[in-house]
Structures are given as C-alpha cells and as structure tokens.
Design a protein around this motif. Structure first.
Motif, short mmCIF file in Angstrom:
data_model
loop_
_atom_site.label_atom_id
_atom_site.label_comp_id
_atom_site.label_asym_id
_atom_site.label_seq_id
_atom_site.Cartn_x
_atom_site.Cartn_y
_atom_site.Cartn_z
N LEU A 366 -47.50 -15.60 -7.85
CA LEU A 366 -46.25 -14.87 -7.65
C LEU A 366 -45.03 -15.79 -7.72
O LEU A 366 -44.90 -16.74 -6.95
N ASP A 367 -44.16 -15.48 -8.63
CA ASP A 367 -42.91 -16.23 -8.83
C ASP A 367 -41.95 -15.90 -7.70
O ASP A 367 -41.58 -14.74 -7.49
N PRO A 412 -47.79 -18.21 -4.06
CA PRO A 412 -46.37 -18.18 -4.40
C PRO A 412 -45.95 -19.52 -5.02
O PRO A 412 -46.49 -20.57 -4.68
N PHE A 413 -44.98 -19.46 -5.91
CA PHE A 413 -44.49 -20.70 -6.51
C PHE A 413 -43.03 -20.58 -6.89
O PHE A 413 -42.54 -19.51 -7.25
N ASP A 414 -42.31 -21.69 -6.79
CA ASP A 414 -41.01 -21.86 -7.44
C ASP A 414 -41.15 -23.11 -8.29
O ASP A 414 -41.95 -23.12 -9.21
N SER A 418 -47.19 -23.35 -3.78
CA SER A 418 -47.64 -23.25 -2.40
C SER A 418 -49.17 -23.22 -2.33
O SER A 418 -49.85 -22.84 -3.29
N ASP A 419 -49.69 -23.61 -1.18
CA ASP A 419 -51.13 -23.51 -0.98
C ASP A 419 -51.55 -22.04 -1.01
O ASP A 419 -50.80 -21.16 -0.55
N PRO A 420 -52.73 -21.74 -1.54
CA PRO A 420 -53.19 -20.34 -1.58
C PRO A 420 -53.32 -19.76 -0.17
O PRO A 420 -53.77 -20.43 0.76
N VAL A 421 -52.89 -18.52 -0.04
CA VAL A 421 -53.04 -17.78 1.21
C VAL A 421 -54.15 -16.76 1.01
O VAL A 421 -54.06 -15.89 0.12
N LEU A 422 -55.21 -16.84 1.79
CA LEU A 422 -56.34 -15.93 1.68
C LEU A 422 -56.20 -14.79 2.68
O LEU A 422 -55.99 -15.02 3.88
N ALA A 455 -48.63 -23.57 -11.35
CA ALA A 455 -49.17 -22.54 -10.46
C ALA A 455 -50.40 -21.88 -11.07
O ALA A 455 -51.41 -21.66 -10.40
N LEU A 456 -50.32 -21.59 -12.37
CA LEU A 456 -51.44 -20.93 -13.03
C LEU A 456 -52.65 -21.85 -13.12
O LEU A 456 -53.80 -21.42 -12.96
#
Length: 549
Positions: A366-367, A412-414, A418-422, A455-456
């Motif tokens: 998510l951007d 999330p990324f800009d 960010s670390d993945p949120v599960l 991010a991808l």
C-alpha cells in the motif's frame, strides 16, 4: 417473437466466420476494424459502470438498450452490438459477476436487461422477477484433463464420478485450476455440481444434505484460482505443465486448446453423475423496453449469428435449426439442478469460503506517499474496512470479506518500506481481527516519496516464505500505488530479479498517476493481472481482486 424484426441476411462480412474459426479472442481485431467490417455506425468508448448511457454518444439515454452481463460474454460484445444494430437496436453492455449483477439491480441501478451465465440465481434473488427470459446459447461445465492423465486415471474408457475426481484430487493424483466459486459462475456451478452429486439430490437439496468431506477432498486438488474463467484459461496456457486439468466451460477449454501444442491439449471429461450448464438467458427487466428486447433476441437467435459467431467460439446454439460445432460432444449427459433455495446457496458458498477451500495468504502493498493525501488515503482505508467485513449487508460483501483461516499482511510504503503487519483471521475471533485491521487502516498516514519496487520486492520475499512454510495456501499480492517510483529499487533492477519468475502472482491496481505500462508489465512478469481503479471506487476493485486470492 412474431413481431420481432429479423436482421438482414449478410449482416456479418463474409470473411468473418473463416477468421473466427482460427482465433481465440476476436475483441481486439473487431475494435480495430469496426468502422469498415461492420459499416453500421460508430461505437463510443465504453465505461463499464455507466448504465443507460447512449452507446453512440448521443444525448438520448433511452436510445441504447442497456445490458448488464457476466464477464464471460465480453469477447462476444462486438458481434452482439453489430447484430443489434442490424436489427435496429443500439446495445450498450456493462459487466459484473453473477452476485454483483443481482445486487446492483436490487440496489436500484437501471438496466433494460441482464445476461448472466446462469439464470438460476438471479431468478431466485432478484427482488422484482424478470419479465421475460430467453436462452441465447449454452455451454457445459467440464473438466479439461491432460491426455496422459486421462489414461493414468482410467477415465478414457469410463467417465469418473465427482467422488472419483475428489479422490484423485485428495491423493495428489489430480491438480487442477478452477475459478473462485464465490466470484465466478464456472467455479460456482462446479461446486454445486459436486454438492448435488454428493447429496444424491438434483432438486430440493438442503445444506445438511451436502457431503462436506467429498467437497473438501475435491477442493484439495485446486492449485490455481481466479475471478474470471477467461483469465484462468490464459494463466493455464502460460504453463500447461504445472497442473493436470482445468474446470471451466467447455467452450473456454476448447478455445484454450487452440493455444496449446498438440500434446498439451486437454480432453473434455464430463462427470457421469452430472454437471450444470451455463444457459446464458437474456432477462428483460423493463416492460417499456420489450420491443427492442424482442428485436435483439430475434437477432441473436437467428441462424446466421448462432452459426457464424457461436460456432467458432464453441458455444452451443439455442436455435435448434443450427448444428452444434463438430468439436463439441453431442452425447447426452446428466444435468444437475442449481439449488432452488437462496438459503442453501448462501450456506454452501459461505462454507466454501470459510471452511472447505484451501486457505489463503493475501499480501497488500500500500502506497502511503505524500500524493495519497486527502481522498485517496480515505478510499484506501474504506476499501480495507470493506474487506475486513465491516459491511455484511449483501451476499457478495460477506463472501468477499476476509475469511477465517486467512492470513492478511499489510506492507505500507513511502520512500521507506514498513515492516509487514500480519492480521490473522482466526475462526474464533473474526470480530477481533476486523477491529485490528480497521485500526491499522486508520493509522495509515501519507508522507514521503514512493519506493514501489523495494516494497514489492519485500512482498515477494514474504510470499516465498509463506509458500515454504504454508504450502497448502494460495498466496497472492495486491499492489496499490498512485505514482511513479522515485526511490529505492529501480524497475530495471526489479525486472532483472523477477523477470524470469516470481514466487507469487501480483495484481497491480491502476490508480492516480501510477505508471500504467510498468503496472501492466509487473502483472505479465508475475502471472497476475492489472485492475483499473481510476474509474471505480477502490472498495469495488479490492473486492474484485478477492476472486484471485
């Protein structure tokens, strides 16, 4: 239909039937040659969710006969439009899944008619019954099986039962592709065929009659899922050696065979205890549009249309005077009935999503860059909350929401990833999982630049880990970005790393000012497909992606 106007002989150019017979999908050439091949007037750009818009671009919305159809007939649109024009009817088509067709009509959207792949569910679920119903053509659900596998399983001499197919799947001897039964009619019809066969009832089946063990065994062999029958076939033909079979419309299987080498082609197998056909009925919704409805039905059931358009597409004609395409088996087979009670349909589909099917891991990239400020970040939050199950008002809302046993990761990324949120949706605490996802969504704050490929890449590494640790899961990635990548890994570096194969399919969403070409290339490289979020609400796009997860 005695008062209906019949299209003139020769409404299609003479070369078209010859060309069609060698082509899987004729939409692109039709679009390129419409002005000369049809000579029937222009056709404006189609906005898929704009009902009652004049297809010629004129001001009189009622000039167009509007049809909300299943996506399975999208390749036929140019020919349907041409046949309608020749009969004096301007046809405007939009597309949706079977559940969404019903819900959009019940919500008050105005269309003159619907054209679902199967009329059974709309007949039960529409609040106002259709005023007329005419079957235009039909296609049986079949199991397309690699010839070597047919021999190995002994299905060449005698067709299997659904229980035989389930046993082969559960023992690892049959790996197949099938669409998501909660999103696509071909998967739904196959699911209900297995349910009916396992219950021993073709009518008045109750949810308690269904043998869950047989269905679970059957679904254990599924290796590829999709929200579209056509996309499923395309994905299968990209790597036909990866799995043994495909559950789909016989027409789609035969068209897929045209893309495959002779030794890779699929043999049509029809379970001997029965299957369900797609009957493609045109269902009239407005009495004041009965005259153009009758004209259109007459044009589409005319011998020339049924022979020259449906025949090369391997669709069975509704006109008894037209011969079935020679590639289609003509032997009689058992027809199973679609359930005739809504509560049974809902119960079976709910159990399919939450209990019977293989569980999934869904990764959302998510951007949250600065360009997502304002409405864009709000639309993203809304979409995530819809998928969390915030709304349970309709069948499709319930069935596309995250399900028990599902693992959902948000990345999330800009310009920083960010670390993945599960968020794990456990059967005993669905409400708690919904609340956690909503909290994460509300905490997303736009800032910084856009590191799409970093991010991808992180998401694909996570997907590889999930596949290793949970080999029984469907793992997929949805990517939402509204701008060009301007930080981190370049597209060239990403392509170098994953261009020869990726551990999961990526489904990019075209949004904002994102790089359309790169998003499409990502989908192609990873075996996914792109979705257009520029003209529809993100919540609807996210729900559509759910058919592929």
């Amino acid at each position: 239909m005695s008062g209906a106007r019949r299209p003139a002989v020769g409404w299609l150019p003479g070369w078209l039937p010859v060309w069609l017979s060698g082509c899987l999908s004729f939409t692109l050439l039709w679009a390129a040659l419409l002005s000369t091949a049809l000579a029937l007037g222009g056709c404006g750009k189609r906005e898929p969710d704009a009902p009652n818009a004049d297809a010629t671009g004129g001001a009189d919305a009622e000039a167009a006969f509007t049809v909300l159809a299943g996506s399975e007939v999208k390749d036929l649109e140019p020919a349907i439009v041409a046949a309608g024009r020749a009969a004096g009817v301007t046809v405007k088509m939009s597309y949706a899944g079977t559940l969404d067709i019903v819900e959009r009509i019940n919500a008050g959207e105005r269309f003159d008619a619907i054209l679902p792949p199967n009329g059974a569910y709309p007949s039960l679920a529409l609040q106002t019954p259709p005023l007329a119903r005419e079957k235009l053509f039909y296609s049986r659900i079949a199991l397309g099986v690699n010839a070597a596998k047919v021999t190995e399983l002994g299905w060449g001499s005698r067709a299997p039962t659904w229980a035989d197919i389930a046993k082969a799947a559960s023992t690892g001897r049959l790996r197949y592709a099938m669409t998501n039964a909660a999103s696509s009619n071909s998967g739904m019809s196959a699911l209900f065929a297995v349910a009916a066969a396992s219950s021993g009832k073709t009518e008045d089946m109750a949810a308690s009659d269904v043998d869950a063990k047989v269905i679970t065994a059957f679904l254990s062999g599924q290796r590829l899922t999709a929200g579209s029958s056509g996309w499923l076939a395309d994905a299968f033909t990209m790597d036909p050696g990866a799995i043994d079979a495909m559950v789909n419309y016989e027409a789609v299987i035969l068209r897929a065979n045209e893309k495959l080498a002779q030794d890779q082609r699929l043999t049509l197998v029809y379970p001997r205890d029965g299957m369900i056909s797609a009957d493609y009925p045109l269902m009239l919704l407005r009495e004041d549009r009965r005259a153009p409805y009758n004209q259109l039905v007459a044009a589409l059931k005319a011998a020339d249309f049924q022979r020259d358009v449906l025949g090369p597409a391997f669709l069975r004609p509704a006109n008894a005077q037209v011969a079935t395409a020679s590639a289609l088996p003509t032997a009689a087979i058992a027809e199973l009935s679609f359930p005739n009670r809504l509560e049974v349909i809902d119960a079976v589909l709910t159990a399919y999503q939450s209990t019977w099917r293989k569980p999934s891991t869904s990764i959302f990239v998510l951007d949250i860059s600065g360009s997502m400020k304002g409405d864009r970040i709000e639309l993203m939050r809304e979409a995530l909350k819809v998928l969390s199950g915030a709304s349970q008002a309709t069948a499709s809302a319930r069935l596309t929401a995250f399900q028990g046993r599902e693992r959902v990761f948000l990345i999330p990324f800009d310009d920083h990833v960010s670390d993945p949120v599960l968020v794990a949706f456990e059967a005993g605490d669905i409400d708690g999982s919904r609340a956690r996802l909503a909290t994460v969504a509300d905490g997303l704050r736009p800032r910084g630049g856009t590191a799409v490929y970093s991010a991808l890449s992180a998401a694909l590494e996570l997907a590889a880990q999930e596949s290793r640790e949970h080999p029984d899961r469907f793992v997929s990635i949805a990517l939402l970005t509204d701008g060009e990548s301007n930080s981190g890994m370049s597209f060239a570096a990403f392509r170098s790393r994953y261009g020869q194969g990726a551990p999961a399919r990526v489904f990019p969403i075209l949004f904002g000012e994102g790089n359309v070409d790169e998003m499409k290339r990502i989908a192609q490289m990873t075996g996914g497909r792109e979705f257009d979020g520029r003209h529809s609400r993100l919540a609807q796009v996210f729900r559509e992606i759910r058919g592929y997860q």
